[in-house]
Enzyme design. Structure first.
Site, mmCIF file in Angstrom:
data_model
loop_
_atom_site.group_PDB
_atom_site.id
_atom_site.type_symbol
_atom_site.label_atom_id
_atom_site.label_comp_id
_atom_site.label_asym_id
_atom_site.label_seq_id
_atom_site.Cartn_x
_atom_site.Cartn_y
_atom_site.Cartn_z
ATOM 1 N N ALA A 9 0.673 -1.178 0.031
ATOM 2 C CA ALA A 9 -0.011 -0.012 -0.040
ATOM 3 C C ALA A 9 0.772 1.180 0.177
ATOM 4 O O ALA A 9 0.278 2.334 -0.586
ATOM 5 C CB ALA A 9 -0.928 -0.074 1.280
ATOM 6 N N GLY A 11 3.505 2.112 -1.764
ATOM 7 C CA GLY A 11 4.098 2.006 -3.068
ATOM 8 C C GLY A 11 3.398 3.286 -3.906
ATOM 9 O O GLY A 11 2.213 3.699 -3.673
ATOM 10 N N THR A 88 1.939 -7.329 -9.242
ATOM 11 C CA THR A 88 3.336 -7.400 -9.235
ATOM 12 C C THR A 88 3.684 -8.306 -10.392
ATOM 13 O O THR A 88 3.380 -9.290 -10.819
ATOM 14 C CB THR A 88 3.560 -8.038 -7.753
ATOM 15 O OG1 THR A 88 3.099 -7.285 -6.842
ATOM 16 C CG2 THR A 88 5.420 -8.203 -7.911
ATOM 17 N N THR A 112 -0.229 -8.205 -16.087
ATOM 18 C CA THR A 112 1.197 -7.444 -16.247
ATOM 19 C C THR A 112 0.811 -6.027 -16.218
ATOM 20 O O THR A 112 1.532 -5.167 -16.207
ATOM 21 C CB THR A 112 2.081 -7.724 -17.087
ATOM 22 O OG1 THR A 112 1.372 -7.808 -18.330
ATOM 23 C CG2 THR A 112 2.391 -9.335 -16.848
ATOM 24 N N HIS A 143 10.440 3.082 -19.378
ATOM 25 C CA HIS A 143 9.906 3.378 -17.762
ATOM 26 C C HIS A 143 10.664 4.394 -17.270
ATOM 27 O O HIS A 143 11.699 4.497 -17.500
ATOM 28 C CB HIS A 143 9.682 2.155 -17.098
ATOM 29 C CG HIS A 143 8.445 1.285 -17.376
ATOM 30 N ND1 HIS A 143 8.429 0.477 -18.617
ATOM 31 C CD2 HIS A 143 7.120 1.449 -17.143
ATOM 32 C CE1 HIS A 143 7.237 -0.120 -18.809
ATOM 33 N NE2 HIS A 143 6.527 0.670 -17.960
ATOM 34 N N LYS A 147 12.229 2.100 -11.952
ATOM 35 C CA LYS A 147 11.668 0.582 -12.179
ATOM 36 C C LYS A 147 12.782 -0.449 -11.988
ATOM 37 O O LYS A 147 13.910 -0.302 -12.726
ATOM 38 C CB LYS A 147 11.100 0.457 -13.694
ATOM 39 C CG LYS A 147 10.469 -0.844 -13.925
ATOM 40 C CD LYS A 147 9.450 -0.709 -15.140
ATOM 41 C CE LYS A 147 8.846 -2.132 -15.505
ATOM 42 N NZ LYS A 147 8.103 -2.526 -14.324
ATOM 43 N N THR A 154 4.657 -5.908 -19.146
ATOM 44 C CA THR A 154 4.031 -5.759 -20.197
ATOM 45 C C THR A 154 4.462 -6.135 -21.533
ATOM 46 O O THR A 154 3.861 -6.480 -22.543
ATOM 47 C CB THR A 154 3.528 -4.275 -20.361
ATOM 48 O OG1 THR A 154 2.782 -3.997 -18.926
ATOM 49 C CG2 THR A 154 2.611 -3.860 -21.368
#
EC number: 1.17.1.8
Length: 254
Positions: A9, A11, A88, A112, A143, A147, A154
């Protein structure tokens, strides 16, 4: 009202989901699970680092954490079944197998990417890969600098759809980088490249390249809110489902 617990929660995705739940007419935030101090207000929701508290006070649990945290959550759920939304990424083949095993006793939706746009992009990629059989396929994902996994989940899902459309397995054709005198590109290979920088939420491009022409399919996320809304929609949808492993396509009817 459906009680939704958030695992991970504190993040960025936790924040977006909690923010989008505030005005939702079908669901409320019941538990915010985090091992870090909560950096923002969660109203009347319980803040905990105890899985039993999370499960006892939630109808559905949404997970956006890290690999080890997600695995611990799923293992706990195997003996304490609860509908799960797993967002995740980077779980690997062992994590995916664990999810399949756990889905025999509870409904689990694993994706994803939770956005409608990416779900459509996956379908378009599969269609184009089949129709444009002679075209080379290259996938590039971008990204933000923070990351931790690469390529993105994805991008790997897009590549899997492309390979499937050509009756190939991704492991047999995937290329993750090129450097030096490596020779010409093989006919079947599918490259998946990663770029990192700035605060890019997410950008995925699937390119189909042939002599004299090319087509590029692109999806750009400008806000994490699109993923949060998709995750909440999935949580509401899955509450009454039978034990099984579901995809975002099941939820969206695609």
């Amino acid at each position: 009202m459906i009680r939704i617990g958030i695992h991970g929660a504190s993040g960025k995705m936790g924040y977006e989901i909690i923010s989008n739940l505030k005005n939702n007419e079908q669901a409320i935030l019941s538990v915010a699970y985090t091992i870090e101090p909560m950096p923002f207000d969660v109203g009347d929701a319980i803040v905990t680092n105890d899985l039993k508290t999370l499960f006892d006070n939630s109808d559905v649990i949404i997970d956006f954490s890290i690999k080890d945290g997600a695995v611990n959550l799923i293992n706990y759920a195997r003996t304490n079944p609860k509908p799960l939304i797993i967002g995740t990424t980077g779980l690997g083949s062992e994590g995916d197998e664990l999810i399949k095993l756990a889905s025999s006793v509870m409904p689990i939706l694993q994706a994803t990417n939770m956005s409608l746009g990416v779900a459509v992009l996956n379908r378009l990629t599969e269609f184009a890969s089949r129709v444009l059989d002679g075209f080379d396929i290259e996938i590039v994902e971008m990204h933000h600098r923070r990351k931790v996994d690469a390529p993105s989940g994805t991008a790997l899902t897009l590549a899997t759809h492309a390979a499937k459309a050509r009756n190939l397995t991704l492991d047999s054709v995937r290329v993750s980088g090129r450097d030096g005198m490596i020779g010409a590109r093989s006919k079947d290979e599918i490259a998946v490249m990663s770029l990192r920088g700035g605060d890019i939420v997410g950008r995925h491009t699937v390119g189909f390249y042939n002599d004299g022409e090319f087509i590029e399919l692109n999806h750009t996320a400008t806000s994490r809110a699109t993923f949060a809304k998709g995750a909440i929609k999935a949580a509401i949808w899955i509450k009454s489902k039978e034990p099984k492993l579901y995809s975002i396509y099941d939820c969206l009817g695609l």
